[in-house]
Design a protein around this motif. Structure first.
Motif, PDB file in Angstrom:
ATOM      1  N   LEU A 200      -4.319  -1.164  -4.758  1.00  0.00           N
ATOM      2  CA  LEU A 200      -4.202  -0.871  -3.329  1.00  0.00           C
ATOM      3  C   LEU A 200      -3.007  -1.593  -2.718  1.00  0.00           C
ATOM      4  O   LEU A 200      -2.246  -1.010  -1.930  1.00  0.00           O
ATOM      5  CB  LEU A 200      -5.487  -1.283  -2.606  1.00  0.00           C
ATOM      6  CG  LEU A 200      -6.733  -0.436  -2.893  1.00  0.00           C
ATOM      7  CD1 LEU A 200      -7.970  -1.109  -2.312  1.00  0.00           C
ATOM      8  CD2 LEU A 200      -6.579   0.968  -2.324  1.00  0.00           C
ATOM      9  N   VAL A 201      -2.832  -2.864  -3.083  1.00  0.00           N
ATOM     10  CA  VAL A 201      -1.700  -3.631  -2.548  1.00  0.00           C
ATOM     11  C   VAL A 201      -0.379  -3.055  -3.044  1.00  0.00           C
ATOM     12  O   VAL A 201       0.582  -2.902  -2.276  1.00  0.00           O
ATOM     13  CB  VAL A 201      -1.826  -5.116  -2.943  1.00  0.00           C
ATOM     14  CG1 VAL A 201      -0.568  -5.887  -2.554  1.00  0.00           C
ATOM     15  CG2 VAL A 201      -3.048  -5.735  -2.272  1.00  0.00           C
ATOM     16  N   GLY A 202      -0.321  -2.704  -4.327  1.00  0.00           N
ATOM     17  CA  GLY A 202       0.900  -2.105  -4.862  1.00  0.00           C
ATOM     18  C   GLY A 202       1.238  -0.796  -4.180  1.00  0.00           C
ATOM     19  O   GLY A 202       2.402  -0.511  -3.877  1.00  0.00           O
ATOM     20  N   GLY A 216       3.774   4.902  -5.747  1.00  0.00           N
ATOM     21  CA  GLY A 216       2.332   4.715  -5.837  1.00  0.00           C
ATOM     22  C   GLY A 216       1.820   4.915  -7.249  1.00  0.00           C
ATOM     23  O   GLY A 216       0.954   4.169  -7.728  1.00  0.00           O
ATOM     24  N   ILE A 217       2.350   5.915  -7.930  1.00  0.00           N
ATOM     25  CA  ILE A 217       1.939   6.161  -9.316  1.00  0.00           C
ATOM     26  C   ILE A 217       2.340   4.986 -10.203  1.00  0.00           C
ATOM     27  O   ILE A 217       1.543   4.483 -11.006  1.00  0.00           O
ATOM     28  CB  ILE A 217       2.564   7.474  -9.829  1.00  0.00           C
ATOM     29  CG1 ILE A 217       1.969   8.674  -9.076  1.00  0.00           C
ATOM     30  CG2 ILE A 217       2.345   7.624 -11.337  1.00  0.00           C
ATOM     31  CD1 ILE A 217       2.652   9.984  -9.368  1.00  0.00           C
ATOM     32  N   ILE A 218       3.585   4.537 -10.049  1.00  0.00           N
ATOM     33  CA  ILE A 218       4.059   3.407 -10.856  1.00  0.00           C
ATOM     34  C   ILE A 218       3.253   2.149 -10.540  1.00  0.00           C
ATOM     35  O   ILE A 218       2.835   1.412 -11.443  1.00  0.00           O
ATOM     36  CB  ILE A 218       5.559   3.173 -10.607  1.00  0.00           C
ATOM     37  CG1 ILE A 218       6.362   4.354 -11.159  1.00  0.00           C
ATOM     38  CG2 ILE A 218       6.023   1.864 -11.240  1.00  0.00           C
ATOM     39  CD1 ILE A 218       7.833   4.325 -10.803  1.00  0.00           C
ATOM     40  N   ALA A 219       3.001   1.909  -9.253  1.00  0.00           N
ATOM     41  CA  ALA A 219       2.229   0.728  -8.855  1.00  0.00           C
ATOM     42  C   ALA A 219       0.815   0.786  -9.416  1.00  0.00           C
ATOM     43  O   ALA A 219       0.258  -0.240  -9.837  1.00  0.00           O
ATOM     44  CB  ALA A 219       2.184   0.623  -7.332  1.00  0.00           C
ATOM     45  N   VAL A 257       1.714  -8.105  -9.227  1.00  0.00           N
ATOM     46  CA  VAL A 257       2.094  -6.742  -8.838  1.00  0.00           C
ATOM     47  C   VAL A 257       2.958  -6.771  -7.578  1.00  0.00           C
ATOM     48  O   VAL A 257       3.979  -6.077  -7.488  1.00  0.00           O
ATOM     49  CB  VAL A 257       0.838  -5.869  -8.621  1.00  0.00           C
ATOM     50  CG1 VAL A 257       1.210  -4.528  -7.991  1.00  0.00           C
ATOM     51  CG2 VAL A 257       0.119  -5.643  -9.938  1.00  0.00           C
ATOM     52  N   GLY A 258       2.567  -7.583  -6.596  1.00  0.00           N
ATOM     53  CA  GLY A 258       3.330  -7.661  -5.356  1.00  0.00           C
ATOM     54  C   GLY A 258       4.753  -8.140  -5.573  1.00  0.00           C
ATOM     55  O   GLY A 258       5.710  -7.548  -5.051  1.00  0.00           O
TER      56      GLY A 258
END
Length: 455
Positions: A200-202, A216-219, A257-258
């Motif tokens: 969600l954060v990514g 969004g897909i990559i995250a 991730v962030g």
């Protein structure tokens, strides 16, 4: 007597889920094999399998493109395939399940994983994870897009404080959650509950840095595998193991991730999305026609499968960037296979059995509602002739839609979107594109199809 269980699920939960369940039940009845099928569709879980039924089952068939809580089948023989196989190969799946060696319910989960590994590869796993994100994103996209379209009744730019403005605000709020939910549930599919927070954060960071749906897909995949790696490799003394799920894994996964999204992935993602947006806005008519034809053919080649969902996800993702042409091409192309089948049964009834002619009437309703899966029974029965016919007609519809400069502001709704003022740019040309695609599909179907005896 050996008892079988099955679970069916598809990203949208509208057609494939129930068609696969029906095919499995019908094939099992023909083989005199007891089977219970759990469906996980748009209306939630129906006919849910109980722990006792799972314990008593000989084997389980999973025909799904999304997460179905497979952990509950630990120790049981499992046949795991895409949902389309449940529609096209039900008898083969039942035979495979019956041939499995029985195992005790308390068997080690590793045995289950080994059984599943034979039935699915890494490519299908990636697709399943992606579709889990898409299926959870779709309600937001559909609701948000349609509410935004409804706000256009009050003008393209309703005045602040008016009812139209409030509708626009609600729609934008729903659309704003699209990318975070996409990323979050891709990650959830990979790593379980602990993958949700970093996903969600990514996804939220992707929207903030301009990475769009591609970001969004990559995250989502990044977050899922980061969380999964931490779950597997982060070792602590036994007395501190309780800190992993509630403190360490959420903290470290979100932080990793962030930081990667901001310092490593962000700039390339923004450059990629800006380049894609610029190309789509400035491309010439020839490129627009080619893009429309490709998207159209993808909508028809597997009618709800990976190619279809890839084209639809691409188009819906571009709505957030105010690019409405691909969405129009995709919906026009998705409507033409079932509409074309219906028209083909009207133009040449002698080529179809009575059952096929009746199915054609049902397909027309599904086509008007933008449910491409209405053409699946015809495509599955004669794929070498029907699929090319569908692809040609859908390719024509998509190409014409792009050539005419049509824009669609709503991600779903089929023919009913026509009633919403300002929801479609160049509406008459859009109707023409759908009509021509339908006619071309019908002509190709009747040209390619062999005659059938009239029932």
């Amino acid at each position: 007597m050996k008892k079988l269980l099955a679970v069916t699920a598809c990203p949208t939960g509208i057609a494939h889920t129930y068609m696969a369940a029906e095919s499995l039940q019908k094939s099992a009845a023909e083989k005199n094999v007891p089977i219970k099928v759990e469906t996980r569709g748009a209306m939630g879980v129906e006919n849910e399998l109980s722990p006792q039924e799972i314990a008593e089952a000989h084997a389980i068939i999973i025909a799904a493109d999304t997460d179905v809580l497979e952990e509950r089948f630990a120790g049981k023989p499992v046949i795991k395939v895409p949902v389309a196989h449940g529609i096209k190969r039900p008898g083969e799946l039942i035979d495979q399940a019956l041939a499995k060696q029985p195992s005790a319910p308390s068997a080690a989960p590793a045995g289950r994983a080994k059984t599943e590994e034979k039935e699915t590869g890494s490519g299908n796993s990636i697709y399943k994870n992606l579709m889990n994100g898409v299926s959870n994103m779709l309600p937001l996209v559909v609701a948000g897009g349609l509410i935004i379209a409804l706000s256009f009744i009050f003008g393209l730019k309703p005045a602040e404080g008016t009812f139209g403005f409030q509708l626009l605000t609600i729609g934008k709020a729903a659309m704003g959650l699209m990318v975070p939910i996409l990323a979050g549930f891709i990650s959830f599919s990979i790593a379980g509950k602990l993958g949700l927070a970093p996903g969600l954060v990514g996804g939220m960071l992707s929207t903030q840095i301009g990475g769009g749906f591609l970001g969004g897909i990559i995250a989502g995949f990044l977050a899922g595998y980061v969380a999964k790696g931490l779950i597997k490799y982060l070792k602590l003394p036994k007395i501190m193991e309780g800190l992993k799920p509630v403190l360490l894994i959420p903290l470290l996964s979100v932080l990793i991730v962030g930081l990667l999204m901001i310092y490593v992935i962000g700039d390339p993602l923004k450059w990629l999305m800006d380049g894609l947006t610029s190309w789509l806005l400035t491309m010439g008519s020839a490129n627009a026609i080619i893009l429309g034809a490709v998207l159209g053919a993808m909508m028809a080649i597997d009618m709800g499968g990976p190619f279809n969902k890839t084209a639809y996800t691409f188009a819906t993702g571009l709505l957030a960037s105010s690019l409405f042409g691909p969405m129009a091409a995709v919906m026009a192309a998705g409507m033409t296979p079932p509409l074309g089948i219906w028209l083909a049964t009207v133009l040449a009834p002698k080529k179809f059995t009575k059952e096929e002619r009746e199915a054609g009437k049902v397909a027309s309703v599904l086509g008007l509602s933008f449910i491409t899966e209405g053409a699946i029974p015809f495509g599955a029965a004669d794929p070498l002739r029907m699929i090319p016919a569908f692809m040609i007609g859908s390719g024509v519809a998509g190409a014409l839609s792009m050539a005419f400069g049509v824009g669609l502001h709503a991600p779903h709704g089929g023919i009913f979107v026509l009633a919403i003022p300002n929801a479609i740019d160049n509406i008459l040309w859009y109707v023409l594109a759908i009509a021509v695609g339908t006619i071309v599909t019908a002509l190709c179907v009747n040209l390619f199809k062999r005659n059938k005896a009239v029932a």
